[in-house]
Scaffold this active site. Sequence first.
Site, PDB file in Angstrom:
ATOM      1  N   ARG A 266       0.852  -1.192   0.000  1.00  0.00           N
ATOM      2  CA  ARG A 266       0.000   0.000   0.000  1.00  0.00           C
ATOM      3  C   ARG A 266       0.887   1.242   0.000  1.00  0.00           C
ATOM      4  O   ARG A 266       1.875   1.311   0.750  1.00  0.00           O
ATOM      5  CB  ARG A 266      -0.914   0.009   1.236  1.00  0.00           C
TER       6      ARG A 266
ATOM      7  N   GLU B 128      -3.868   7.410  -5.440  1.00  0.00           N
ATOM      8  CA  GLU B 128      -4.091   6.643  -6.682  1.00  0.00           C
ATOM      9  C   GLU B 128      -5.409   7.069  -7.299  1.00  0.00           C
ATOM     10  O   GLU B 128      -6.387   7.240  -6.571  1.00  0.00           O
ATOM     11  CB  GLU B 128      -4.105   5.141  -6.364  1.00  0.00           C
TER      12      GLU B 128
ATOM     13  N   HIS C  16      -0.911   0.152 -10.075  1.00  0.00           N
ATOM     14  CA  HIS C  16      -1.486  -0.824  -9.145  1.00  0.00           C
ATOM     15  C   HIS C  16      -1.956  -2.086  -9.898  1.00  0.00           C
ATOM     16  O   HIS C  16      -3.133  -2.452  -9.860  1.00  0.00           O
ATOM     17  CB  HIS C  16      -2.642  -0.200  -8.350  1.00  0.00           C
TER      18      HIS C  16
HETATM   19  C1  8YV Z   1      -6.442  -4.981  -6.242  1.00  0.00           C
HETATM   20  C2  8YV Z   1      -5.105  -5.244  -4.103  1.00  0.00           C
HETATM   21  O1  8YV Z   1      -5.749  -4.126  -7.075  1.00  0.00           O
HETATM   22  O2  8YV Z   1      -6.090  -7.241  -3.365  1.00  0.00           O
HETATM   23  C3  8YV Z   1      -5.620  -6.158  -3.063  1.00  0.00           C
HETATM   24  O3  8YV Z   1      -5.550  -5.790  -1.870  1.00  0.00           O
HETATM   25  O4  8YV Z   1      -4.501  -4.264  -3.834  1.00  0.00           O
HETATM   26  C4  8YV Z   1      -5.308  -5.599  -5.521  1.00  0.00           C
HETATM   27  O5  8YV Z   1      -5.262  -6.943  -5.730  1.00  0.00           O
HETATM   28  C5  8YV Z   1      -7.466  -4.042  -5.772  1.00  0.00           C
HETATM   29  O6  8YV Z   1      -7.903  -4.240  -4.518  1.00  0.00           O
HETATM   30  C6  8YV Z   1      -8.613  -3.899  -6.783  1.00  0.00           C
HETATM   31  O7  8YV Z   1      -9.421  -5.031  -6.857  1.00  0.00           O
END
Ligand code: 8YV
Length: 330
Positions: A241, A270, A289
């Site tokens: 993060r 983001e 991301h």
């Molecule tokens: C996804 C993520 O980009 O799972 C997570 O925590 O950061 C990523 O796999 C995001 O959450 C969008 O679905």
Amino acid sequence: MEISMKPAVILYKPIPEDLRQRLDEHFSVTAFDGLTDDNMQQHAQTLANAVGLIGAGGKVDSALLDRMPALKAASTISVGYDNFDVQALSARGVLLMHTPTVLTDTVADTLMALVLATARRVVESAERVKAGEWQRSIDENWYGVNVHHKTLGVVGMGRIGMALAQRAHAGFDMDVLYYARHQHPEAEKRYDARYCDLDTLLAQSDFVCLILPLTEQTHHLIDAGKLAKMKPGAILINAGRGPVVDEAALIAALENRRLLAAGLDVFEREPLPATSPLLRLPNVVALPHIGSATHETRYNMAADAVNNLITALTGRVEKNCVNPEIIPGR
Ligand code: 8YV
């Protein structure tokens, strides 16, 4: 008007058609284009009736939960759940489900891609070739640094950290250091990983790879002081993060070449604003991301999230629950 007897659910991120059908078989689904303020204002009744919520990306906090008094389960299409106020959910008896297992290898691949891309200057070199700068055989201005046989520090030895350690150890003959809340005997046995405190890891690693959730404890864990403890010429990778790193301090460490490079899949804000100084630095590989973003894995995450919601609302929850302690009888 036909009244559906199926439980009402809000879907706030598009999912593949067959999974949408599976959701429709169980629930009366209303699709939202994100959890935007507009949707909150315009669909007050839909929110008030919904017992389930499934999607990714929006903030699920007390303000939203106040509008959703019937909510029983929320299912995020992600492993991370920093967008959710877990305390507020638990206080209201709302189960929170997530997808912790299906994305492990894909995110570990992304981390390794960032290690290779930064060390070998893959993106920068490819851009220079496209710009017509490859006019004669290359000189040391194009050289990178080795990855194999170097030391890789994993900060956060969860599932993804383990999969990264495996790649570094077995694929690249790297020495693996790790820092985590607890020691992981399995990582030590399988990947010769060595447990150390964060300062030792920072001082000894050629690559510092962050794969931590965002919590009060991890916010700005890597600040100016910690960056100063990194080996001169080391590379920082973050695919957990963004706010785990103090981005302004990182920019300074990259600008003055204290660090050789940074590979970043996540940012404090983001999408990363086009004005970010990070985008002006040739020694930064910035990705939007994409950690889990392959067709296969995103499908599997959505499938898990759909199954998680079905289990949470109609069956027995056995896995993938963030707050199982609120289930009566546990
Ligand atoms: C996804 C993520 O980009 O799972 C997570 O925590 O950061 C990523 O796999 C995001 O959450 C969008 O679905």
